[in-house]
Design a protein around this motif. Sequence first.
Motif, PDB file in Angstrom:
ATOM      1  N   ASP A 158      62.086  56.214   9.289  1.00  0.00           N
ATOM      2  CA  ASP A 158      62.747  55.482  10.374  1.00  0.00           C
ATOM      3  C   ASP A 158      61.874  54.338  10.883  1.00  0.00           C
ATOM      4  N   GLN A 159      60.582  54.615  11.054  1.00  0.00           N
ATOM      5  CA  GLN A 159      59.679  53.596  11.583  1.00  0.00           C
ATOM      6  C   GLN A 159      59.514  52.438  10.611  1.00  0.00           C
ATOM      7  N   TRP A 188      63.129  45.671   9.596  1.00  0.00           N
ATOM      8  CA  TRP A 188      64.216  44.912  10.214  1.00  0.00           C
ATOM      9  C   TRP A 188      63.684  43.872  11.197  1.00  0.00           C
ATOM     10  N   ASN A 189      62.600  44.197  11.881  1.00  0.00           N
ATOM     11  CA  ASN A 189      62.045  43.259  12.860  1.00  0.00           C
ATOM     12  C   ASN A 189      61.461  42.006  12.226  1.00  0.00           C
ATOM     13  N   GLU A 237      64.487  53.590  17.524  1.00  0.00           N
ATOM     14  CA  GLU A 237      63.304  53.752  18.372  1.00  0.00           C
ATOM     15  C   GLU A 237      63.486  54.915  19.344  1.00  0.00           C
ATOM     16  N   VAL A 251      62.547  50.205  10.975  1.00  0.00           N
ATOM     17  CA  VAL A 251      62.460  49.383  12.186  1.00  0.00           C
ATOM     18  C   VAL A 251      61.496  48.217  11.980  1.00  0.00           C
ATOM     19  N   ASP A 252      60.311  48.511  11.440  1.00  0.00           N
ATOM     20  CA  ASP A 252      59.310  47.462  11.224  1.00  0.00           C
ATOM     21  C   ASP A 252      59.833  46.391  10.265  1.00  0.00           C
ATOM     22  N   ARG A 255      71.091  44.857  13.172  1.00  0.00           N
ATOM     23  CA  ARG A 255      69.660  45.195  13.286  1.00  0.00           C
ATOM     24  C   ARG A 255      69.283  45.506  14.725  1.00  0.00           C
ATOM     25  N   THR A 278      68.904  42.837   5.192  1.00  0.00           N
ATOM     26  CA  THR A 278      69.176  43.899   6.167  1.00  0.00           C
ATOM     27  C   THR A 278      69.650  45.158   5.468  1.00  0.00           C
ATOM     28  N   THR A 296      67.837  49.156  15.568  1.00  0.00           N
ATOM     29  CA  THR A 296      66.447  49.339  16.000  1.00  0.00           C
ATOM     30  C   THR A 296      66.373  50.032  17.360  1.00  0.00           C
TER      31      THR A 296
END
Length: 221
Positions: free
Chosen positions: A132-133, A139-140, A158, A136-137, A150, A100, A154
């Motif tokens: 940023d994107q 962390w998912n 977003e 997010v991707d 997380r 993370t 996220t």
Amino acid sequence: IELEGLEYYTYRIYFQGNKKVKTTLVNHTNLKDGYGSQGAGVAYVKVKLDLKGKIESQKQVKFIKNDYGIYAGGDPNNPTNAYIEKGKGYDYHLPAIDATDQVAKNHDKEYDAVDAIGENDFWGNPITIEADQRAVDSWNKIEGNGSFFRMKATILFESVIAAKKLYAVQTYLENHGYGRFKNSKVEDALVNKLGGKQKVYEMWRSENMTQGSDGVWLKKK
């Protein structure tokens, strides 16, 4: 990849007179709680030596606390360090505490790649959208440690990404002679005619950014 260890570290910076003679790093991650007595963070201690090299005095000059790990959350300028890297820039010497935190470390470096700094660029600069994107991707795809952080991150990212994309779309329209629209329905109709918000954002991106061989997005010169 789950990296071993939790928080945190203490930098000890040694001076003789006004001259820095060495910097050492004390690792507290092997302690029961995973960090030292002050809690989750990174401490900076200035140590003065006499001419014989014996300790004359020592004083903590900074303690940077964080929401999670070394790089995730907290101070938007974390982790700066005035005692290494010739007193400039960011300190990426410390290992992330887990996957993370590693994503957050990569995210910080991608902000550097587009000359973005701190809160202002996070909240309002569309040049940071791709970093940023990617965070997010990434962390998912992670399970385990840091799940609560997380989840919060996220959701926030977003929301901010959506706002910055809208700004990029409006900037593109304005730069191409369409102007600013007071009527959002008229603006939406034009955007749809041009292929939709994502398509217009990508046109803005192609004019302002370029992608390196490692996949990291950079500002065009």
